[in-house]
Design an enzyme around this catalytic site. Sequence first.
Site, PDB file in Angstrom:
ATOM      1  N   PHE A 152      36.156  39.898  43.546  1.00 51.71           N
ATOM      2  CA  PHE A 152      37.371  40.266  44.283  1.00 51.71           C
ATOM      3  C   PHE A 152      38.169  39.136  44.994  1.00 51.71           C
ATOM      4  O   PHE A 152      38.732  39.186  45.894  1.00 51.71           O
ATOM      5  CB  PHE A 152      36.781  41.203  45.470  1.00 51.71           C
ATOM      6  CG  PHE A 152      36.240  42.347  44.980  1.00 51.71           C
ATOM      7  CD1 PHE A 152      36.922  43.639  44.459  1.00 51.71           C
ATOM      8  CD2 PHE A 152      34.939  42.516  45.155  1.00 51.71           C
ATOM      9  CE1 PHE A 152      36.315  44.726  43.936  1.00 51.71           C
ATOM     10  CE2 PHE A 152      34.409  43.829  44.657  1.00 51.71           C
ATOM     11  CZ  PHE A 152      35.021  44.615  44.202  1.00 51.71           C
ATOM     12  N   CYS A 260      46.627  39.317  38.081  1.00 51.57           N
ATOM     13  CA  CYS A 260      45.734  40.266  38.208  1.00 51.57           C
ATOM     14  C   CYS A 260      46.539  41.523  38.414  1.00 51.57           C
ATOM     15  O   CYS A 260      46.275  42.475  37.567  1.00 51.57           O
ATOM     16  CB  CYS A 260      44.899  40.034  39.495  1.00 51.57           C
ATOM     17  SG  CYS A 260      43.490  38.721  39.092  1.00 51.57           S
TER      18      CYS A 260
END
Length: 438
Positions: A152, A260
């Site tokens: 993350f 991303c």
Amino acid sequence: MKITIIGSGYVGLTTGACFAEVGHHVVCVDNDARKVESLIAGQIPIYEPGLESLVKKNVASRRLSFTTSTEEGVNHGEVLFIAVPTPPQPDGSVDLSFIEKVAREIAQYLDSYRVIVDKSTVPVKTGERVTQTIRRYAKPGVEFDVVSNPEFLREGSAVEDLMKPDRIVIGGNSDRALAIMQKAYEPFVAPVLVTDINSAELIKHAANSFLALKISYINAISEICEATGADVQKVADGIGMDKRIGRSFLSAGLGYGGSCFPKDIAAFIAISEQLGVPFNLLKEVQSINQRQIDRFVALIREALWVLKEKKLAVWGLSFKPNTDDVRSSVAISLVEQLAEEGADVLAFDPKGMEKAKQLPIASKIRFADSALEAATGAEALIIATEWPEFAAVDLAALRDVMRTPLIFDGRNLIDPVAAANFGFQYRGIGRGILSERP
Ligand code: UDX
């Protein structure tokens, strides 16, 4: 503990350095011999705050090393993290060929039990595929488990995100593998969520999509603010003070970019369609994101009438501050559109210049050595990335160097009242009334 990371890009290198920092012995593998050579020499191919010193320190203490040999990596690590790229294909789905290749390579060298971890962002059910592939290519009877452990980290704060994560997600169905993973993460103080593999894989795509949804939500509100004279910053503050909503990822602007979000949202849409449960909400997230940049270019065009031959300063090329990454940067798309219409663009970015100069757009624009140099003689200033040094600009000095004092603030970085007080005509995103002041 002995850990191997296969793939030394953004995620792999930072993960490897952080595991070494907490005391593990880490080998990072990459098939790019030049990259491995420069990493051994202490040269980091990316700008990421804190990473270079972390790598140098752990290489010096012999807890971190680099190799091009997958065999060496497989022999070394009790846990093998796969952190290779998962690029998008033209239809939005993910190209998993690098993952598949690494799975075959691992299988080839596997002699005794290993935990094999999918760290790259992958579609749900990839873990099952990796397991099948390794089983097919490995020696009969050799033991292994596959685990999903999504990353993350945000670029620009990757080291901090890894050292102090909000949560660690471990997806697997073997107690043996889960115990080893818990041991690997023991030095990190963070809640650990254990799930099955499919849920862990879904968590990554669902989390990124939700953050993108928040951004598109506030950007849709910004359009309503412009139509009504309301101020989107205040609206975001007001809704963000509700603890159930939260203020983060409610900054209206030119929309999300980077390596991303655009890729992951497209991938999630493609996966949902393959599964027969189309996630149409995410298509709207995408189209709002595209509309933000289109609306902004229209705003500039409307104010300047003709863009051809207009001298435009652009501040910001990286996809966000504190990184030199220009991949899928909204700032780059913006500059491309301005150049396409014949504007004379003079751009500056604190860290992203070198990488921007390698893009095709580089031949169509000019680059300045400082923010003020870019603005000198400009007929308008366009702020495309929210670098703190742009927010701290001396507005009087800026006004004095510009030919006409016009600011298009794509990241709502400058205080509109202060800009107006210094004689600027200011246009932000979703700042209806304020942007109308002379
Ligand atoms: C993201 C996720 O945050 C991270 O958890 C995941 O592992 C990888 O993808 P990253 O792409 O590094 O990280 O950047 P992030 O800080 O999330 O920003 C993504 C984009 O959204 C940037 O272009 C940024 O400018 C934009 N953004 C972010 C907004 O436009 N508004 C916001 O309020 C926040």
